[in-house]
Design a protein around this motif. Structure first.
Motif, PDB file in Angstrom:
ATOM      1  N   LEU A 129       5.787   3.695  -5.264  1.00 19.76           N
ATOM      2  CA  LEU A 129       6.051   2.523  -4.432  1.00 19.76           C
ATOM      3  C   LEU A 129       5.172   2.514  -3.195  1.00 19.76           C
ATOM      4  CD1 LEU A 129       9.953   2.261  -4.683  1.00 19.76           C
ATOM      5  CD2 LEU A 129       8.218   0.999  -5.969  1.00 19.76           C
ATOM      6  N   GLU A 130       4.885   3.704  -2.645  1.00 22.39           N
ATOM      7  CA  GLU A 130       3.972   3.766  -1.507  1.00 22.39           C
ATOM      8  C   GLU A 130       2.554   3.363  -1.916  1.00 22.39           C
ATOM      9  OE1 GLU A 130       4.172   7.614   0.197  1.00 22.39           O
ATOM     10  OE2 GLU A 130       6.281   7.451   0.823  1.00 22.39           O
ATOM     11  N   VAL A 131       2.106   3.855  -3.070  1.00 20.04           N
ATOM     12  CA  VAL A 131       0.787   3.476  -3.567  1.00 20.04           C
ATOM     13  C   VAL A 131       0.724   1.979  -3.848  1.00 20.04           C
ATOM     14  CG1 VAL A 131      -0.873   3.818  -5.442  1.00 20.04           C
ATOM     15  CG2 VAL A 131       0.370   5.771  -4.510  1.00 20.04           C
ATOM     16  N   LEU A 132       1.772   1.450  -4.447  1.00 26.16           N
ATOM     17  CA  LEU A 132       1.826   0.023  -4.757  1.00 26.16           C
ATOM     18  C   LEU A 132       1.812  -0.821  -3.495  1.00 26.16           C
ATOM     19  CD1 LEU A 132       2.063  -1.907  -7.186  1.00 26.16           C
ATOM     20  CD2 LEU A 132       4.540  -1.769  -6.929  1.00 26.16           C
TER      21      LEU A 132
ATOM     22  N   LYS B 247      -5.008 -12.920  -0.023  1.00 23.98           N
ATOM     23  CA  LYS B 247      -5.229 -11.568  -0.532  1.00 23.98           C
ATOM     24  C   LYS B 247      -5.526 -11.645  -2.020  1.00 23.98           C
ATOM     25  CE  LYS B 247      -0.342 -10.395  -1.346  1.00 23.98           C
ATOM     26  NZ  LYS B 247       0.715  -9.376  -1.111  1.00 23.98           N
ATOM     27  N   GLN B 248      -6.055 -10.537  -2.567  1.00 23.60           N
ATOM     28  CA  GLN B 248      -6.507 -10.519  -3.952  1.00 23.60           C
ATOM     29  C   GLN B 248      -5.582  -9.739  -4.882  1.00 23.60           C
ATOM     30  OE1 GLN B 248      -9.189 -12.168  -5.080  1.00 23.60           O
ATOM     31  NE2 GLN B 248      -9.689 -12.951  -3.054  1.00 23.60           N
TER      32      GLN B 248
ATOM     33  N   ARG C  99      -2.513  -5.326   1.748  1.00 23.57           N
ATOM     34  CA  ARG C  99      -3.699  -5.642   2.537  1.00 23.57           C
ATOM     35  C   ARG C  99      -4.023  -7.125   2.436  1.00 23.57           C
ATOM     36  NH1 ARG C  99      -7.540  -0.576   0.570  1.00 23.57           N
ATOM     37  NH2 ARG C  99      -6.215   1.110   1.389  1.00 23.57           N
ATOM     38  N   LYS C 100      -4.068  -7.778   3.591  1.00 24.58           N
ATOM     39  CA  LYS C 100      -4.361  -9.201   3.637  1.00 24.58           C
ATOM     40  C   LYS C 100      -5.744  -9.404   4.247  1.00 24.58           C
ATOM     41  CE  LYS C 100       0.392 -10.885   3.880  1.00 24.58           C
ATOM     42  NZ  LYS C 100       1.358 -11.727   4.612  1.00 24.58           N
TER      43      LYS C 100
END
Length: 391
Positions: free
Chosen positions: A203-206, A234-235, A212-213
């Motif tokens: 969940l932290e990695v996700l 964001k992408q 990131r915007k």
């Protein structure tokens, strides 16, 4: 008669690398009728019980050709004429691409009338496991199979389906763990700190990959000039997120009558597995929004990614990608301008033209779609977490 009940503990959706836990209960059920009485009930004995997790891969023969076959089909694995062996994928269609080691739950279990025996089966999913997917060319499905047998009887199989997400970047968990010298040391802490579970790290990695915007701007043009300027904030997204963007027509030189945006996934079979060279991909549409934008300066879009969708992934057979499909309807000639009166107290009206000479242009914008918290996906899953059968 013995009733076997299997229930997944917690949820029906898991991340690759997590541990699947299932509670299995064996009960000697006493059923009475007019011809029999409960006093005639006898103990029942099971010779053995075992559990195993397997993933089945079904392909469409007209779209996928595997030469030579990399997986054994169920018919090749199943022992012909032997219905007492534990073959968890007996009767399943397709090929078995993943199979854990079978776990023996017990041997020679005798239950008195009304007595129950409960055991918990747990198994970790491999990190390189394929995700659950139901496409037009390829289908991956996961099941936990419990097999049991009474003496001098055929083996009974009980299957519990579940769903699996794959999150890239979890192959080496040491990257996300802090070194010993950097960990906080509290002399007043009595309980030692426990390491984060795989779900917490995932969940932290996700969160890091999708939070990131960075606004990205795209100038949309055709052969006649500039149509619009699109902004995507964001992408990278998670399934269940909303895709928000804006369309700016203030500097457009080509009038746009209307536009639509459709969220689509593209299923592409690998080149060495295609039945025909240059085989086209399969596009599946989900959410769609449509806007009328005559004399519009700015507008926005908001498209939701359904929780039931499959995140982007790639295997040896198939690749799944996501994109936003735009369709712009533009005018070939300028629109009639509205005459604004000099006196603000006077009213003015504009009647649209009866006919317009229009042209349609399409544009696909790739986006990245990742998995989400499996707890959220379990809340909308239609898979049953418990099932039962009689032996």
């Amino acid at each position: 008669m013995i009733e076997v009940t299997a229930s997944l503990l917690g949820r029906s959706v898991f991340l690759a690398g997590e541990t699947v836990k299932c509670q299995i209960t064996f009960t000697n059920v006493c059923r009475t009728n007019r011809q029999s009485s409960p006093t005639k009930a006898r103990p029942a004995t099971l010779a053995w019980a075992s559990a195993q997790i397997h993933c089945q891969c079904n392909v469409t023969e007209g779209r996928v050709a595997i030469h030579p076959p990399t997986q054994l089909t169920t018919a090749q694995v199943t022992t012909s004429g032997n219905d007492t062996a534990f073959v968890p994928f007996r009767g399943e269609r397709g090929s078995t691409v993943l199979s854990t080691r079978p776990s023996i739950l017990f041997c020679d279990l005798t239950l008195a009338p009304g007595e129950s025996h409960t055991c918990v089966y747990q198994e970790s999913l491999p990190l390189d496991a394929p995700p659950s997917f139901r496409g037009s060319a390829v289908k991956y499905s996961y099941k936990l199979t419990i097999g049991t047998q009474r003496f001098s009887c055929a083996t009974k199989l009980l299957r519990v389906p579940f769903r699996v997400f794959v999150l890239p970047g979890l192959n080496d968990l040491t990257v996300y763990s802090e070194p010993e010298e950097l960990k906080p040391n509290n002399p007043f802490q009595t309980n030692p700190q426990t390491e984060n579970s795989l779900l917490d790290i995932a969940l932290e990695v996700l969160q890091t990959m999708t939070c990131r915007k960075g606004p990205s701007f795209y100038n949309i043009t055709n052969s006649h000039g500039r149509v619009a300027r699109f902004c995507l904030f964001k992408q990278a997204y998670r399934i269940g997120d909303d895709i928000v963007g804006t369309c700016d027509f203030t500097e457009a030189t080509v009038p746009c009558v209307q536009f639509s945006v459709t969220l689509q996934s593209e299923e592409q079979v690998a080149e060495d597995c295609q039945c025909k060279p240059g085989q086209s991909s399969t596009v599946t549409s989900y959410s769609k929004t449509q806007e009328l934008c005559i004399h519009t300066s700015k507008t926005h879009i908001n498209i939701a990614i359904p929780l039931t969708a499959t995140p982007a992934f790639i295997t040896d057979i198939v690749c799944l990608r996501w994109h936003l499909h735009f369709e712009f309807v533009t005018c070939k000639t300028p629109l009639p301008q509205m005459t604004i009166p000099d006196n603000p107290s006077k009213a003015a009206s504009l009647q649209g033209p009866a006919q317009l000479d229009v042209d349609t242009m399409v544009w696909d914008l790739p986006i990245r779609v990742f998995a989400t918290n499996p707890v959220y996906a379990s809340s909308v899953s239609l898979l049953r977490t418990d099932t039962s059968c009689c032996v």
